[in-house]
Design an enzyme around this catalytic site. Structure first.
Site, PDB file in Angstrom:
ATOM      1  N   ARG A  56       0.857  -1.184   0.000  1.00  0.00           N
ATOM      2  CA  ARG A  56       0.000   0.000   0.000  1.00  0.00           C
ATOM      3  C   ARG A  56       0.894   1.236   0.000  1.00  0.00           C
ATOM      4  O   ARG A  56       1.909   1.283   0.687  1.00  0.00           O
ATOM      5  CB  ARG A  56      -0.906   0.008   1.222  1.00  0.00           C
ATOM      6  CG  ARG A  56      -1.988  -1.053   1.159  1.00  0.00           C
ATOM      7  CD  ARG A  56      -2.945  -0.956   2.316  1.00  0.00           C
ATOM      8  NE  ARG A  56      -3.587   0.351   2.332  1.00  0.00           N
ATOM      9  CZ  ARG A  56      -3.947   0.975   3.443  1.00  0.00           C
ATOM     10  NH1 ARG A  56      -3.726   0.427   4.626  1.00  0.00           N
ATOM     11  NH2 ARG A  56      -4.528   2.154   3.388  1.00  0.00           N
ATOM     12  N   SER A  57       0.525   2.234  -0.754  1.00  0.00           N
ATOM     13  CA  SER A  57       1.393   3.400  -0.935  1.00  0.00           C
ATOM     14  C   SER A  57       1.665   4.135   0.374  1.00  0.00           C
ATOM     15  O   SER A  57       2.745   4.696   0.554  1.00  0.00           O
ATOM     16  CB  SER A  57       0.812   4.356  -1.980  1.00  0.00           C
ATOM     17  OG  SER A  57      -0.397   4.918  -1.525  1.00  0.00           O
ATOM     18  N   THR A  58       0.729   4.127   1.297  1.00  0.00           N
ATOM     19  CA  THR A  58       0.968   4.780   2.589  1.00  0.00           C
ATOM     20  C   THR A  58       2.164   4.153   3.287  1.00  0.00           C
ATOM     21  O   THR A  58       3.017   4.856   3.839  1.00  0.00           O
ATOM     22  CB  THR A  58      -0.287   4.687   3.484  1.00  0.00           C
ATOM     23  OG1 THR A  58      -1.348   5.387   2.836  1.00  0.00           O
ATOM     24  CG2 THR A  58      -0.042   5.292   4.858  1.00  0.00           C
ATOM     25  N   GLU A  66       8.188 -10.732   0.892  1.00  0.00           N
ATOM     26  CA  GLU A  66       9.296 -10.024   1.532  1.00  0.00           C
ATOM     27  C   GLU A  66       8.934  -8.550   1.653  1.00  0.00           C
ATOM     28  O   GLU A  66       8.603  -7.901   0.656  1.00  0.00           O
ATOM     29  CB  GLU A  66      10.550 -10.181   0.680  1.00  0.00           C
ATOM     30  CG  GLU A  66      11.739  -9.436   1.196  1.00  0.00           C
ATOM     31  CD  GLU A  66      12.935  -9.546   0.260  1.00  0.00           C
ATOM     32  OE1 GLU A  66      13.960  -8.941   0.589  1.00  0.00           O
ATOM     33  OE2 GLU A  66      12.838 -10.198  -0.791  1.00  0.00           O
ATOM     34  N   ALA A 100       4.615   2.505   1.835  1.00  0.00           N
ATOM     35  CA  ALA A 100       5.813   2.806   1.045  1.00  0.00           C
ATOM     36  C   ALA A 100       6.382   4.173   1.425  1.00  0.00           C
ATOM     37  O   ALA A 100       7.598   4.379   1.381  1.00  0.00           O
ATOM     38  CB  ALA A 100       5.487   2.759  -0.443  1.00  0.00           C
TER      39      ALA A 100
END
Length: 179
Positions: A101-103, A127, A105
């Protein structure tokens, strides 16, 4: 063709796509958001030479750990193998492309390019890499893995090493596969 929410819900309703346990909030606009499971794996040793071509099994290289106090702590510039809470069963004509999820990242976490093959069944082991200089905490039950589903042209049956895996699964050795 990437599947949107309505098409994904149809596959679930007709039994083609299995997700257990299932809650409708897992289905997003253009994919699935799978949740962190209760266990993870980390290397049991450091500064070792690991040659996948010489290994039949890697279980001895990893410690499988239950999340303590409801937390999974990934150290700076390290990684952990996480599993999804959900056990999935993919149709023979649908593939999944995995992303964090971009949050998450934005906190410095990442996952390598990972595909869920057509016909795959099992918990997803993936991973999660901490590229930051900070300890990052993930919690069992939180949405972390976004899976974009796409229809394939034709069908294929997954017959790989990880079919039916439950919980976090360390990598298999590659002995006999390397030249």
């Amino acid at each position: 063709m990437i599947l949107a929410r309505g098409e994904i819900l149809k596959l679930i309703k007709d039994g083609s796509l299995g997700i257990e346990p299932f809650t409708e909030d897992v289905v997003r606009e253009n994919g699935l958001d799978l949740r962190v499971g209760n266990e993870y794996a980390i290397y049991a040793f450091e500064n070792q030479v690991i040659d996948p071509c010489e290994l039949e099994s890697t279980r001895h290289l990893f410690s499988i750990v239950e999340a303590k106090d409801g937390r999974i702590i990934i150290p700076p510039r390290s990684f952990a193998l996480l599993t999804t809470m959900e056990y999935v069963k993919f149709p023979r004509d649908v593939i999944g492309f995995c992303n964090l999820r971009s949050t998450l990242a934005r906190y410095g976490l990442g996952v390598p390019p990972t595909i869920i093959d057509t016909g795959f069944e099992g918990n997803i082991t993936i991973e999660v890499i901490n590229n930051s200089g900070n300890y990052v905490v993930l919690r069992p039950g939180m949405r972390f893995l976004h899976v974009v589903l796409a229809k394939t042209i034709g069908e294929a049956k997954y017959q790989g090493k990880y079919l039916g895996q439950r919980g976090v699964t360390p990598p298999k050795g590659l002995k006999g596969e390397c030249s």
